[in-house]
Write a protein that holds these residues in place. Structure first.
Motif, mmCIF file in Angstrom:
data_model
loop_
_atom_site.group_PDB
_atom_site.id
_atom_site.type_symbol
_atom_site.label_atom_id
_atom_site.label_comp_id
_atom_site.label_asym_id
_atom_site.label_seq_id
_atom_site.Cartn_x
_atom_site.Cartn_y
_atom_site.Cartn_z
ATOM 1 N N ASP A 11 41.681 40.303 47.751
ATOM 2 C CA ASP A 11 40.521 40.343 46.864
ATOM 3 C C ASP A 11 39.890 41.729 46.794
ATOM 4 O OD1 ASP A 11 40.969 37.671 46.432
ATOM 5 O OD2 ASP A 11 39.147 36.974 47.436
ATOM 6 N N TRP A 54 37.340 28.692 39.594
ATOM 7 C CA TRP A 54 37.351 29.393 40.878
ATOM 8 C C TRP A 54 36.732 28.534 41.971
ATOM 9 C CZ3 TRP A 54 39.408 34.195 41.955
ATOM 10 C CH2 TRP A 54 39.095 34.742 43.187
ATOM 11 N N SER A 71 47.639 28.248 43.513
ATOM 12 C CA SER A 71 46.223 28.568 43.739
ATOM 13 C C SER A 71 46.048 30.056 44.005
ATOM 14 C CB SER A 71 45.674 27.773 44.924
ATOM 15 O OG SER A 71 45.617 26.423 44.625
ATOM 16 N N HIS A 72 46.958 30.620 44.766
ATOM 17 C CA HIS A 72 46.905 32.051 45.063
ATOM 18 C C HIS A 72 47.072 32.864 43.773
ATOM 19 C CE1 HIS A 72 47.732 35.958 46.788
ATOM 20 N NE2 HIS A 72 48.899 35.963 46.177
ATOM 21 N N GLY A 75 44.067 32.505 41.575
ATOM 22 C CA GLY A 75 42.962 33.286 42.133
ATOM 23 C C GLY A 75 43.087 34.763 41.785
ATOM 24 N N ASP A 120 35.471 33.102 47.828
ATOM 25 C CA ASP A 120 36.876 32.960 48.214
ATOM 26 C C ASP A 120 37.023 33.033 49.737
ATOM 27 O OD1 ASP A 120 39.368 32.391 47.162
ATOM 28 O OD2 ASP A 120 39.981 34.482 47.058
#
Length: 126
Positions: A11, A54, A71-72, A75, A120
């Protein structure tokens, strides 16, 4: 490397590189005409949809590896999209603000971005 550290590095890399690229290197701006529909409807609806996705999909809810990887990937795409939208809006309104207003809008935009990353981190740490 544990999952929490991986997500944090992922991130922060996207955020730092994205802000540098979209806001400073690419310097992308939205169309110059006064398109209120774009600023007050399209962008907020798109970003609200991204943020709803999210916060509604959690890593721990995924039952198999394919969904976990999905999901990764989702994201990553949502974070890149958020960085782009925030940077594009900030670059577009920059010329209409005085230096203090510009600084405050950047503070708000980057705080929103850090809040997404914080969520996150909270989710992956559960």
């Amino acid at each position: 490397m544990n999952k929490t550290l991986f997500i944090f590095i992922r991130d922060m890399t996207i955020a730092v590189f994205g802000v540098w690229y979209f806001e400073f290197s690419l310097d992308f701006q939205l169309p110059s005409e006064n398109n209120l529909l774009l600023f007050f409807v399209a962008i907020p609806v798109i970003w609200a949809t991204l943020m709803q996705l999210w916060i509604s999909v959690s890593y721990r809810e995924q039952d198999n590896r394919i969904m976990y990887v999905a999901s990764h990937v989702l994201g990553v795409l949502m974070l890149i999209s958020s960085v782009f939208l925030i940077s594009a809006v900030l670059n577009t309104i920059e010329s209409s603000l005085d230096p203090i207003g510009n600084m405050l809008f950047h503070f708000v935009g980057w705080t929103g971005l850090l809040a997404v990353i914080f969520y996150d981190m909270v989710d992956i740490s559960r």
